[in-house]
Scaffold this motif. Structure first.
Motif, mmCIF file in Angstrom:
data_model
loop_
_atom_site.group_PDB
_atom_site.id
_atom_site.type_symbol
_atom_site.label_atom_id
_atom_site.label_comp_id
_atom_site.label_asym_id
_atom_site.label_seq_id
_atom_site.Cartn_x
_atom_site.Cartn_y
_atom_site.Cartn_z
ATOM 1 N N THR A 75 0.832 -1.199 0.000
ATOM 2 C CA THR A 75 0.000 0.000 0.000
ATOM 3 C C THR A 75 0.867 1.248 0.000
ATOM 4 N N LEU A 109 -3.697 3.564 -0.987
ATOM 5 C CA LEU A 109 -3.774 3.011 -2.332
ATOM 6 C C LEU A 109 -3.012 1.702 -2.390
ATOM 7 N N ARG A 112 -1.036 -0.394 -8.064
ATOM 8 C CA ARG A 112 -1.724 0.071 -9.284
ATOM 9 C C ARG A 112 -3.201 0.368 -9.036
ATOM 10 N N GLU A 113 -3.479 1.025 -7.940
ATOM 11 C CA GLU A 113 -4.859 1.321 -7.573
ATOM 12 C C GLU A 113 -5.139 2.815 -7.739
ATOM 13 N N GLU A 114 -6.409 3.138 -7.930
ATOM 14 C CA GLU A 114 -6.847 4.521 -8.039
ATOM 15 C C GLU A 114 -7.901 4.799 -6.980
#
Length: 145
Positions: A75, A109, A112-114
């Motif tokens: 994260t 996050l 590769r998170e939004e």
């Protein structure tokens, strides 16, 4: 005997002074350290800069998209901050898209998170018609394994 002890004290003082000067000189050489590029980006409506109008006594909501390109850490905690370059004291607040205030202005996050949050700017305090201010939003990242 007195001269010999005075000479030892002078030599110790000189050694300490020389050490302090050496540390100071070395510290001047270590002033050009750059931070690593952040894998987290902040945008609003796909842009890095936007413009908005606020009526006196009202507020405006600006959506902010956070995107992480990181694949190393589990994260990325992002601490959001907003400040006016002019020093204006209008109230700002980060909220979730459902309107709940963010706890500590933190967003987590994953790889590769939004995420999307809203920045609410209140035209309060010294807010007059015709005022113009530039607000900067920053995010400090703290990677977690």
């Amino acid at each position: 005997m007195l001269n010999k002890s005075m000479a030892k004290m002078d030599m110790r003082s000189a050694t300490i002074a020389l050490s302090i000067v050496a540390m100071l000189v070395v510290s001047f050489g270590i002033n050009n350290v750059d931070a690593a590029a952040s894998p987290v980006t902040l945008t609003s409506d796909g842009k890095k800069e936007i413009s908005s109008d606020i009526m006196e006594g009202e507020s405006v909501i600006i959506p902010i998209k956070l995107a992480s390109d990181d694949t190393t850490f589990t994260t990325q905690e992002v601490k959001l901050s907003a400040y006016f370059k002019s020093g204006a004291s209008w109230t700002t607040e980060f909220k979730t898209t459902s309107g709940t205030p963010l706890n500590g202005d933190l967003v987590s996050l994953g790889k590769r998170e939004e995420a999307e949050v809203n920045l609410v700017i209140y035209c309060d305090g010294l807010c007059r018609a015709g005022d113009s201010h530039t607000l900067t939003v920053t995010g400090q990242t703290d990677p977690k394994f």
